[in-house]
Scaffold this active site. Sequence first.
Site, PDB file in Angstrom:
ATOM      1  N   SER A 440      47.485  -1.313  24.385  1.00  0.00           N
ATOM      2  CA  SER A 440      47.428  -0.885  25.777  1.00  0.00           C
ATOM      3  C   SER A 440      48.725  -0.193  26.188  1.00  0.00           C
ATOM      4  O   SER A 440      49.800  -0.511  25.689  1.00  0.00           O
ATOM      5  CB  SER A 440      47.164  -2.080  26.682  1.00  0.00           C
ATOM      6  N   TYR A 519      47.815 -21.228  34.370  1.00  0.00           N
ATOM      7  CA  TYR A 519      49.098 -21.876  34.662  1.00  0.00           C
ATOM      8  C   TYR A 519      49.538 -21.481  36.057  1.00  0.00           C
ATOM      9  O   TYR A 519      49.254 -20.370  36.503  1.00  0.00           O
ATOM     10  CB  TYR A 519      50.176 -21.503  33.636  1.00  0.00           C
ATOM     11  N   ARG A 522      48.119 -18.732  38.216  1.00  0.00           N
ATOM     12  CA  ARG A 522      47.305 -17.840  37.393  1.00  0.00           C
ATOM     13  C   ARG A 522      45.980 -18.466  37.004  1.00  0.00           C
ATOM     14  O   ARG A 522      45.931 -19.600  36.547  1.00  0.00           O
ATOM     15  CB  ARG A 522      48.037 -17.483  36.103  1.00  0.00           C
ATOM     16  N   CYS A 523      44.924 -17.694  37.149  1.00  0.00           N
ATOM     17  CA  CYS A 523      43.603 -18.177  36.779  1.00  0.00           C
ATOM     18  C   CYS A 523      42.946 -17.170  35.852  1.00  0.00           C
ATOM     19  O   CYS A 523      43.273 -15.983  35.883  1.00  0.00           O
ATOM     20  CB  CYS A 523      42.723 -18.323  38.021  1.00  0.00           C
ATOM     21  N   CYS A 650      49.180 -12.675  19.057  1.00  0.00           N
ATOM     22  CA  CYS A 650      50.240 -12.781  20.058  1.00  0.00           C
ATOM     23  C   CYS A 650      51.122 -13.998  19.853  1.00  0.00           C
ATOM     24  O   CYS A 650      51.429 -14.686  20.818  1.00  0.00           O
ATOM     25  CB  CYS A 650      49.655 -12.921  21.439  1.00  0.00           C
ATOM     26  N   HIS A 659      48.066 -19.497   5.046  1.00  0.00           N
ATOM     27  CA  HIS A 659      47.065 -19.203   4.013  1.00  0.00           C
ATOM     28  C   HIS A 659      45.792 -18.627   4.625  1.00  0.00           C
ATOM     29  O   HIS A 659      45.152 -17.763   4.039  1.00  0.00           O
ATOM     30  CB  HIS A 659      46.796 -20.443   3.165  1.00  0.00           C
ATOM     31  N   GLU A 672      53.695 -11.116  17.206  1.00  0.00           N
ATOM     32  CA  GLU A 672      54.817 -11.309  18.112  1.00  0.00           C
ATOM     33  C   GLU A 672      55.946 -11.934  17.312  1.00  0.00           C
ATOM     34  O   GLU A 672      55.721 -12.776  16.462  1.00  0.00           O
ATOM     35  CB  GLU A 672      54.393 -12.252  19.242  1.00  0.00           C
ATOM     36  N   HIS A 702      57.353  -8.943  27.154  1.00  0.00           N
ATOM     37  CA  HIS A 702      57.125  -9.813  28.303  1.00  0.00           C
ATOM     38  C   HIS A 702      58.220  -9.669  29.356  1.00  0.00           C
ATOM     39  O   HIS A 702      58.095 -10.175  30.455  1.00  0.00           O
ATOM     40  CB  HIS A 702      57.034 -11.269  27.858  1.00  0.00           C
TER      41      HIS A 702
HETATM   42  N1  GLN Z   1      45.205  -4.516  22.110  1.00  0.00           N
HETATM   43  C1  GLN Z   1      45.559  -5.412  23.163  1.00  0.00           C
HETATM   44  C2  GLN Z   1      46.599  -4.754  24.068  1.00  0.00           C
HETATM   45  O1  GLN Z   1      47.421  -4.061  23.594  1.00  0.00           O
HETATM   46  C3  GLN Z   1      46.116  -6.688  22.631  1.00  0.00           C
HETATM   47  C4  GLN Z   1      46.476  -7.643  23.722  1.00  0.00           C
HETATM   48  C5  GLN Z   1      46.827  -8.997  23.223  1.00  0.00           C
HETATM   49  O2  GLN Z   1      47.067  -9.198  22.074  1.00  0.00           O
HETATM   50  N2  GLN Z   1      46.848  -9.970  24.103  1.00  0.00           N
HETATM   51  O3  GLN Z   1      46.607  -4.977  25.254  1.00  0.00           O
HETATM   52 ZN    ZN Z   2      49.378  -9.664  21.699  1.00  0.00          ZN
END
Ligand code: GLN
Ligand code: ZN
Length: 762
Positions: A440, A519, A522-523, A650, A659, A672, A702
């Site tokens: 995105s 959290y 946030r919903c 993520c 594995h 990530e 983030h």
């Molecule tokens: N392809 C999604 C994006 O880039 C991946 C989002 C995610 O991993 N939460 O928004």
């Molecule tokens: Zn992600």
Amino acid sequence: MASHIVGYPRMGPKRELKFALESFWDKKSSAEDLQKVAADLRSSIWKQMAEAGIKYIPSNTFSYYDQVLDTTAMLGAVPDRYVWNGGEIGFDIYFSMARGNATLPAMEMTKWFDTNYHFIVPELGPNTKFSYASHKAVSEYKEAKALGIDTVPVLVGPVSYLLLSKPAKGVEKGFVPLSLLDKILPVYTEVIAELKAAGAKWIQFDEPTLVKDLDSHQLQAFTHAYSALESSLSGLNVLIETYFADVPAAAYKTITSLKAVTGLGFDLIRGEKTLDLIKSAGFPANKYLFAGVVDGRNIWAIDLASSLGTLKELETIVGKDKLVVSTSCSLQHTAVDLVNETKLDDEIKSWLAFAAQKVVEVNALAKALAGHKDEAFFTANAAAQASRKSSPRVNNAEVQKAAAALKGSDHRRVTNVSSRLEAQQKKLNLPLLPTTTIGSFPQTIELRRLRREYKANKISEEVYVKGIKEEIAQVVKLQEELDIDVLVHGEPERNDMVEYFGEQLSGFAFTVNGWVQSYGSRCVKPPIIYGDVSRPKAMTVFWSSMAQSMTSRPMKGMLTGPVTILNWSFVRNDQPRFETCYQIALAIKDEVEDLEAAGITVIQIDEAALREGLPLRKSEEAFYLDWAVHSFRITNCGVKDTTQIHTHMCYSNFNDIIHSIIDMDADVITIENSRSDEKLLSVFREGVKYGAGIGPGVYDIHSPRIPSTEEISDRIKKMLAVLETNILWVNPDCGLKTRKYAEVKPALSAMVAAAKQLRAEL
Ligand code: GLN
Ligand code: ZN
């Protein structure tokens, strides 16, 4: 015959608490405004349960942010950095811990068991001082009492609290929070005394850690804690509530032997074996059994007749006067009230029960057990169950046959990954350290408006397509200017990575207000998978091929994987999860193959939520990972060697599932990483062995912070120290959707500059 609710959603039927919180945080309203909204919500919830006829109504299950944080406040366990000077903890300190403040970051947040709810992790050390610093439990009890409702105050139990805590930073190695048990019990004693003085007759301790794999030392802590509290608890009825899975036999033995405890609550939905355990091990004669037969984790109406059967069986074991009908866990993990669903049709609605309806189900069962069965209610329920079973909207014979045919087969690409990568490289001709992004691009206000207006039929399809096309063109142009190697179209047409696919697949339904707290304020609004899943037509090919036509560089096709779609939805309960997952996998497989046929040579299948689905117990992990990974492989086992399959996750905590990750057999995996270097290295070594491409995020998306070229190149160098040069990809941590272009442009530019610099040195 008695009825009980473990806990109730706090947000309100229309997310009233969310808006009140956010307005308070933005300084648009006062603390009193917020307190008023909260008090109104609590009172309406209590009244609703009282009117439904519930006998044991919970209090203190409301929270301004999180019940574990509330417990931290109750215990005065404020980490030093928040500079708290004692006294009752107010919004200031409380929300600083929850969300950080101008100068300090928030406390860590983590997932509450295997739910999508996140709690604030207590940070404890040997020197943490405890004191009774939040009287919330008592004041809520009194507040309900003033309304004429005698509630069961709910506390996070002392042992679970400590087992869910983490050692504070800088604390010596080997420190375990559980060693603080004797230091927190005095505060619990004070709370209990105050509740007793206020008139409480019952008290509920949530001890969900009892369903985990605990060792004997940890189990011993329960015996110790509840024996230590025994004298202060005398005169009170004490309920220990467990949920989310079976209670292992050893834990069952421990808690059924606790003298101070008069009631035990079990999740009889997820804890499929607990019923047998109760039957075989027996149940102590002097205790109440709170039977969690109404599912708190899902949105389906229960089969009342079948639940009544279970309850009758239990009645023969524990006796009529000792059985309490309850929910499997707090209802906070389900949607709030079906009456606010204006878009669902009546048939689907008849199959559903949100929190408000579940309260009614609990009560109907309790009444039926007491001999006052509401025949009309039971008949209507039976009819709905039957219609759900036989509905052509649920059953698709062709899909069932295709999914059944998958079993026993491995679904693996024929050629091994290194040969595939070679074939792909011939076609793609990428430089070393190829750069890419996760999918995105920033979603501007204008873009969101465009989608919203199209959805509301305010603009024509033509106008919409033109708008999205322009957006894609800009994203493509930007990436070319930045000189990124493998491009994305930016996902401007997607609001959410699961909803977008769910809306185009059959078997999915969407709510208007089916929000569940994730959290704080946030919903999320999970789609409902109610029927066999199939794909009527291609979902992403139109946009992806349009984007590919705008550039000579490879354009990644972008899909959400089956496991993630499953884990972020309310899943049907009339067939095993893996079957639903296989069906989604087949639908995604069709999409992958259509993308390939349309000339897309790199396809990313996101499995952001694969890890989230891990069962709570080690013994069940292998089975889950097996079908989850299998589902992923099904989606892409049919593509050509030259088609490059990426996946993205993520998180970076792969040590225990490496594995399975390898077994997914993707060509490239982007993950990530920027917030957790060291842990990853060991995993990378495995990666070297298997030889697929790996793109550990080189900067954190983030945060709005823009990384420098040096910083990124340092990171890449660290990775190169453990990784073979030819498998490393360079990309951000995750999608850029929540960022602004002013951040994304310089950050990606630094990323590409770092990759180029290092290429020149290699
Ligand atoms: N392809 C999604 C994006 O880039 C991946 C989002 C995610 O991993 N939460 O928004
Ligand atoms: Zn992600």
